[in-house]
Design a protein around this motif. Structure first.
Motif, PDB file in Angstrom:
ATOM      1  N   GLU A  49       0.824  -1.209   0.000  1.00 57.12           N
ATOM      2  CA  GLU A  49       0.000   0.000   0.000  1.00 57.12           C
ATOM      3  C   GLU A  49       0.861   1.263   0.000  1.00 57.12           C
ATOM      4  O   GLU A  49       0.423   2.324  -0.470  1.00 57.12           O
ATOM      5  CB  GLU A  49      -0.948   0.009   1.207  1.00 57.12           C
ATOM      6  N   LEU A  50       2.095   1.154   0.483  1.00 62.95           N
ATOM      7  CA  LEU A  50       3.000   2.308   0.467  1.00 62.95           C
ATOM      8  C   LEU A  50       3.410   2.676  -0.953  1.00 62.95           C
ATOM      9  O   LEU A  50       3.660   3.842  -1.257  1.00 62.95           O
ATOM     10  CB  LEU A  50       4.252   2.013   1.306  1.00 62.95           C
ATOM     11  N   GLY A  51       3.504   1.682  -1.825  1.00 62.47           N
ATOM     12  CA  GLY A  51       3.922   1.942  -3.199  1.00 62.47           C
ATOM     13  C   GLY A  51       2.791   2.256  -4.147  1.00 62.47           C
ATOM     14  O   GLY A  51       3.012   2.764  -5.249  1.00 62.47           O
ATOM     15  N   GLU A  52       1.551   1.977  -3.721  1.00 64.00           N
ATOM     16  CA  GLU A  52       0.410   2.137  -4.625  1.00 64.00           C
ATOM     17  C   GLU A  52       0.249   3.564  -5.155  1.00 64.00           C
ATOM     18  O   GLU A  52       0.057   3.756  -6.365  1.00 64.00           O
ATOM     19  CB  GLU A  52      -0.873   1.675  -3.940  1.00 64.00           C
ATOM     20  N   PRO A  53       0.332   4.604  -4.309  1.00 64.98           N
ATOM     21  CA  PRO A  53       0.178   5.963  -4.852  1.00 64.98           C
ATOM     22  C   PRO A  53       1.229   6.310  -5.898  1.00 64.98           C
ATOM     23  O   PRO A  53       0.947   7.029  -6.862  1.00 64.98           O
ATOM     24  CB  PRO A  53       0.303   6.857  -3.612  1.00 64.98           C
ATOM     25  N   LEU A  54       2.442   5.781  -5.727  1.00 66.95           N
ATOM     26  CA  LEU A  54       3.502   6.040  -6.702  1.00 66.95           C
ATOM     27  C   LEU A  54       3.182   5.358  -8.022  1.00 66.95           C
ATOM     28  O   LEU A  54       3.338   5.945  -9.100  1.00 66.95           O
ATOM     29  CB  LEU A  54       4.849   5.542  -6.183  1.00 66.95           C
ATOM     30  N   ALA A  55       2.726   4.100  -7.943  1.00 61.37           N
ATOM     31  CA  ALA A  55       2.413   3.350  -9.157  1.00 61.37           C
ATOM     32  C   ALA A  55       1.289   4.018  -9.928  1.00 61.37           C
ATOM     33  O   ALA A  55       1.327   4.109 -11.165  1.00 61.37           O
ATOM     34  CB  ALA A  55       2.050   1.912  -8.796  1.00 61.37           C
ATOM     35  N   VAL A  56       0.270   4.504  -9.215  1.00 62.02           N
ATOM     36  CA  VAL A  56      -0.829   5.210  -9.876  1.00 62.02           C
ATOM     37  C   VAL A  56      -0.311   6.462 -10.570  1.00 62.02           C
ATOM     38  O   VAL A  56      -0.630   6.743 -11.736  1.00 62.02           O
ATOM     39  CB  VAL A  56      -1.916   5.575  -8.850  1.00 62.02           C
TER      40      VAL A  56
END
Length: 262
Positions: A49-56
């Motif tokens: 979940e920490l990486g999700e905003p970056l991937a989006v």
């Protein structure tokens, strides 16, 4: 419109990644992939979940992003499982390339904190061949990274152990101290894979109280002895500004990832 698709690369509940795809260009093939590797000092308390905003955000800026989950200390990870998972997760892209028109000639990684360690370590996977504790991780046919953006990465495990970062996080990852497992530490340390033949941008936040600047600076200094020297990039903000898509610190990281993709 960003498309997101979840895939497993193993049987464990933590062996999965989520692929974020932008609208394909007119030519049909996306321009490479950014592997996003989250941090959390390798502990199971923290997840993808920490990486999700970056991937989006990366997908919204036209880059395919693969947000990678992996086993961590506390849920079946540690040595060697965490390391096996990172390589297997990256290699899963070879299976997905044909389905989604991914360009595997341009695969780069963005890793935050402990994820920066794992990203830079994975870029040196070619050094794992031969006898020793890393031999079981070596795979000459795996997907190779073409560059890394490390976001306040823990890039010197010996120094991390000496400083007792995050209350013994390095020993927690590797199952004990460097005096107990010296070869294990050498294999797991990005310093041990130098010189690298791919570019590394060691981005570090000026007000980072979680990962000392020495973690990036010592790595960059050592990289100058051969291969492709790494670059130290200082940005404003704290440790978590690096993974805030609205922050100037993160904007620098996105720009560097796009530069690595060419």
């Amino acid at each position: 419109m960003v498309q997101r698709l979840k895939y497993s690369y193993g049987a464990d509940p933590s062996q999965w990644g989520e692929l974020f795809l932008p609208d394909p260009p007119a030519a049909g093939q996306l321009r490479g992939v950014v592997v996003v590797i989250h941090g959390g000092y390798w502990r199971s308390t923290y997840g993808a979940e920490l990486g999700e905003p970056l991937a989006v955000d990366l997908a919204e800026h036209g880059m395919a992003a693969w947000n990678l989950e992996y086993r961590r200390a506390g849920n079946g990870g540690g040595w060697p499982a965490t390391f096996q998972d990172v390589l297997a997760g990256i290699d899963k892209l070879a299976e997905l390339a044909g389905q989604h028109s991914l360009d595997l000639g341009k695969v780069v990684a963005v890793g935050h904190s402990a994820g920066g360690h794992l990203a830079v370590w994975a870029a040196g996977r070619g050094h794992l061949a031969g006898p020793g504790p890393g031999a079981e991780l070596a795979d000459p046919g795996g997907v190779r990274l073409a560059g890394v953006v490390s976001q306040s990465g823990v890039l010197n495990l010996a120094e991390a152990e000496r400083l007792n970062l995050s209350n013994g996080a390095a020993a927690n990852l590797l199952g004990g101290s460097s005096s107990e497992f010296p070869r294990r530490y050498r294999c797991a340390d990005p310093m041990g894979a130098l010189p690298l033949d791919v570019p590394v941008y060691a981005v570090h936040a000026e007000a980072d109280d979680d990962v000392p600047l020495a973690m990036s600076a010592l790595y960059v200094d050592a990289s100058g002895a051969g291969g492709v020297p790494a670059h130290l990039v200082m940005v404003p903000g704290d440790h978590f500004d690096l993974i805030n898509p609205k922050s100037p610190a993160y904007a620098v990281c996105r720009e560097l990832a796009a530069r690595l993709l060419g």
